[in-house]
Design a protein around this motif. Structure first.
Motif, mmCIF file in Angstrom:
data_model
loop_
_atom_site.group_PDB
_atom_site.id
_atom_site.type_symbol
_atom_site.label_atom_id
_atom_site.label_comp_id
_atom_site.label_asym_id
_atom_site.label_seq_id
_atom_site.Cartn_x
_atom_site.Cartn_y
_atom_site.Cartn_z
ATOM 1 N N LEU A 41 12.545 1.609 11.688
ATOM 2 C CA LEU A 41 13.092 0.965 10.492
ATOM 3 C C LEU A 41 14.611 0.808 10.625
ATOM 4 N N SER A 100 6.082 -5.741 0.901
ATOM 5 C CA SER A 100 6.331 -4.551 0.085
ATOM 6 C C SER A 100 7.025 -4.910 -1.220
ATOM 7 N N GLY A 102 5.204 3.100 2.848
ATOM 8 C CA GLY A 102 5.349 2.405 4.125
ATOM 9 C C GLY A 102 5.749 3.329 5.252
ATOM 10 N N LEU A 122 8.720 6.014 1.688
ATOM 11 C CA LEU A 122 8.588 5.992 3.143
ATOM 12 C C LEU A 122 7.820 7.224 3.598
ATOM 13 N N LEU A 162 14.786 -3.027 0.764
ATOM 14 C CA LEU A 162 13.510 -2.612 0.189
ATOM 15 C C LEU A 162 13.687 -2.203 -1.273
ATOM 16 N N ILE A 174 9.839 1.965 -3.361
ATOM 17 C CA ILE A 174 8.975 2.067 -2.181
ATOM 18 C C ILE A 174 9.193 3.406 -1.490
ATOM 19 N N THR A 196 17.097 -3.471 6.967
ATOM 20 C CA THR A 196 15.837 -3.678 6.261
ATOM 21 C C THR A 196 15.681 -2.669 5.139
ATOM 22 N N ASP A 221 7.467 2.957 9.331
ATOM 23 C CA ASP A 221 7.993 2.169 10.442
ATOM 24 C C ASP A 221 8.785 3.104 11.338
ATOM 25 N N LEU A 250 7.612 -2.207 8.743
ATOM 26 C CA LEU A 250 8.455 -2.714 7.658
ATOM 27 C C LEU A 250 9.536 -3.649 8.181
ATOM 28 N N VAL A 253 1.881 0.054 3.933
ATOM 29 C CA VAL A 253 2.408 -0.966 4.837
ATOM 30 C C VAL A 253 2.844 -0.288 6.134
ATOM 31 N N GLY A 265 6.626 -7.125 6.812
ATOM 32 C CA GLY A 265 6.228 -5.964 6.024
ATOM 33 C C GLY A 265 7.137 -5.698 4.846
ATOM 34 N N SER A 266 8.440 -5.904 5.025
ATOM 35 C CA SER A 266 9.377 -5.668 3.920
ATOM 36 C C SER A 266 9.201 -6.703 2.816
#
Length: 384
Positions: free
Chosen positions: A168, A151, A163, A182, A176, A180, A172, A165, A143, A140, A147-148
């Protein structure tokens, strides 16, 4: 009475949300606010009374943001208002690509009135054998609100998520799913994912964000999905990768001459926000943003100026100051208003532009000249 101009078909729920302090007009010349969806207004001339523009949606590439800022017009969008609608369409795109559903539907439809249809269906279905998404990895890029949501949703369906971003937000990140992962950059996402979906703003910084180098980093046979804007992907590079068999599918919500009709492309006609619920949510948010800015000076979800929020008026008066080229607009405005007793202040800077909202209950006779001021507005509560 404030006048609101409207463009495009705005959901009735949003239009009805405006109070009796407002009336609608077809003219931009005398409007205090403008509500619109995807109407292209780069060539429009705005009246001197126009204070704000609210886009009932997320993308604002149809609005001349810098020119609006220079004219003291605050632009708003409605982040999150259509995020569930887009999330559901992305889930559909995942399944369409993994199970070859569009091709299977077209092939089956062509068998209508064929007397040997049942036999051909059983013999021919093997050509559409796909794969399950459970156990696969979704990459993704972006985010934010959309996107979040995606996910978290695919995690519940048994997928792994990686993901990226660049911006970010802590808020957010807290929402998540903890499984997930990052990634430090886009290419890392490309290397790890079986499916990649893109959810970034459409602007000059994201033009061709995914190009030849990024696509070359993708797993062989991976699926690329673009639900941001067409120009976020280098379409020449996408078509080349499809033709060479390096990626298996390109799923996009944007029809263009370069990709439409290509065997490896699944295209929908910009359906991301096309649900009644999303249109209602965005129209309601846009109406609230306009009324709050016009009546209270509050800027929430501003795009070309920083946010500033002092809540509803409560017997006070407010001074709203827009600036350009001032490094510390709040300090500059406070020093300039040394003849006024200030009760509260909000605002800041976004790039070259600043917005400062000052509250006072002390009567004042004049506002001194403020360095770098684009627009200065005194707001008092309107009597019912």
């Amino acid at each position: 009475m404030y006048k609101i101009a409207k463009m495009n078909k705005i959901a009735p729920a949003g239009l009805k949300h405006f109070t009796d302090k407002y009336e609608f007009t077809d003219s931009l010349s005398d409007a205090s606010g403008l509500i619109l969806r995807s109407q292209h207004i780069h060539d429009e001339k705005f009246g001197e009374n126009l204070l704000a523009i609210a886009r009932a949606g997320t993308g604002v590439n149809n609005i001349p943001l810098e020119r609006c800022a220079d004219e003291g017009i605050c632009v708003f969008n409605t982040p999150g208002g259509n995020s569930n609608s887009v999330k559901e369409l992305v889930l559909a795109g995942l399944l369409m690509a993994s199970r070859k559903i569009p091709s299977a539907i077209r092939w089956t439809a062509d068998l209508k009135d064929d007397p040997d249809m049942a036999s051909k269906v059983e013999k021919g279905k093997s050509k559409f054998k796909g794969g399950e998404i459970a156990g696969k990895t979704l990459g993704v890029i972006g985010l934010g609100a959309v996107g979040s949501r995606i996910s978290n949703a695919v995690t519940a369906l048994g997928m792994h998520v990686v993901g990226y971003d660049a911006y970010l937000s802590p808020r957010t990140a807290l929402h998540l799913d903890p499984t997930i992962k990052l990634a430090p950059d886009i290419k890392t996402v490309m290397r790890k994912a079986d499916f990649i979906t893109i959810h970034v703003p459409g602007n000059d910084k994201t033009r061709n964000l995914v190009g030849e180098e990024e696509i070359a980093a993708m797993k062989p046979g991976a699926v690329l999905m673009n639900y941001s804007r067409a120009f976020v992907c280098d379409e020449d590079a996408v078509v080349k990768a499809l033709d060479e068999g390096r990626i298996s599918r390109y799923v996009t919500d944007f029809a263009t001459e370069k990709t439409l009709g290509h065997e490896g492309v699944i295209t929908t006609p910009h359906l991301g926000a096309s649900t009644k619920e999303a249109e209602d949510n965005c129209a309601l948010m846009a109406a609230d943003e306009l009324m709050d800015f016009i009546e209270n000076g509050n800027a929430v979800h501003a795009v070309n100026f920083p946010d500033a929020d002092l809540g509803p008026m409560n017997g006070d008066m407010r001074i709203a100051v827009m600036t350009k080229g001032i490094k510390a607009p709040v300090d500059t405005v406070i020093r300039a208003l040394n003849n006024i007793e200030i009760d509260a202040v909000a605002g800041g800077a976004k790039g070259d532009y600043g917005y400062v909202l000052v509250s006072t209950k002390t009567p004042f006779e004049y506002i001194p000249k403020i360095s770098g001021c684009i627009r200065c507005r005194v707001i008092a509560e309107m009597e019912d």
